[in-house]
Design a protein around this motif. Structure first.
Motif, mmCIF file in Angstrom:
data_model
loop_
_atom_site.group_PDB
_atom_site.id
_atom_site.type_symbol
_atom_site.label_atom_id
_atom_site.label_comp_id
_atom_site.label_asym_id
_atom_site.label_seq_id
_atom_site.Cartn_x
_atom_site.Cartn_y
_atom_site.Cartn_z
ATOM 1 N N LEU A 233 0.814 -1.224 0.000
ATOM 2 C CA LEU A 233 0.000 0.000 0.000
ATOM 3 C C LEU A 233 0.846 1.272 0.000
ATOM 4 N N PHE B 263 2.981 4.108 -1.679
ATOM 5 C CA PHE B 263 3.079 4.690 -3.021
ATOM 6 C C PHE B 263 4.548 4.786 -3.410
ATOM 7 N N GLN C 278 1.016 1.960 -6.416
ATOM 8 C CA GLN C 278 1.078 1.023 -5.309
ATOM 9 C C GLN C 278 1.268 -0.374 -5.900
ATOM 10 N N GLU D 36 -9.556 6.098 -0.517
ATOM 11 C CA GLU D 36 -8.109 5.919 -0.670
ATOM 12 C C GLU D 36 -7.556 5.240 0.570
ATOM 13 N N GLU E 281 -3.473 4.200 2.075
ATOM 14 C CA GLU E 281 -2.042 4.273 1.818
ATOM 15 C C GLU E 281 -1.278 4.041 3.118
ATOM 16 N N CYS F 122 2.839 4.047 4.963
ATOM 17 C CA CYS F 122 4.250 4.446 4.864
ATOM 18 C C CYS F 122 4.960 3.820 6.060
#
Length: 129
Positions: free
Chosen positions: A74, A76, A93, A111, A113, A115
């Protein structure tokens, strides 16, 4: 029974103990209600995914109605052209687009995402809209 997804950011015990009992209790609730068990999305680190798969295969079936989504997939990533130059504004992704769409649909999100988190090895942050 309304639980559609769970997110586990890292392997510390206070973040993942009880995951298996939660999965089993959810399945039992569906069966008690006489309904088919709906798919549960489990968003986890690759390391914890390995643990769950091993547990499922060797100890007890817990992933029959679950779909694992790896945090690593997930993130980017900036796309590169054939000369390894960054393509401005073009990020992707690694997650299978069909799996991502199923997850977003089931949860009502637009959405999702992750990190990496500065906390411990294999730790992630999650952002969603």
């Amino acid at each position: 029974m309304d639980l559609k997804a769970i997110y586990i950011s890292h392997q510390h015990a206070d973040h993942q103990i009880g995951t298996i009992n939660l999965i089993l209790a959810r399945e039992q609730a569906f069966r008690k209600a006489g309904k088919s068990v709906e798919n549960l999305f489990i968003i986890v680190t690759g390391k914890y995914a390995e643990y769950l798969v091993t547990y499922h295969r060797k100890i007890q079936s817990v992933l029959s109605h679950a779909q694992l989504v790896k945090c690593e997939d997930l993130i980017f990533h900036t796309q590169k052209d054939e000369y390894m130059m960054s393509i401005p504004g073009d990020k992707v992704q690694l997650i299978n687009p069909t799996l991502l769409q199923s997850l977003l649909s089931a949860t009502g999100l637009k959405e999702l995402e992750t990190c990496r988190a500065v906390h411990c090895a294999h730790a992630f942050c999650l952002a969603f809209r």
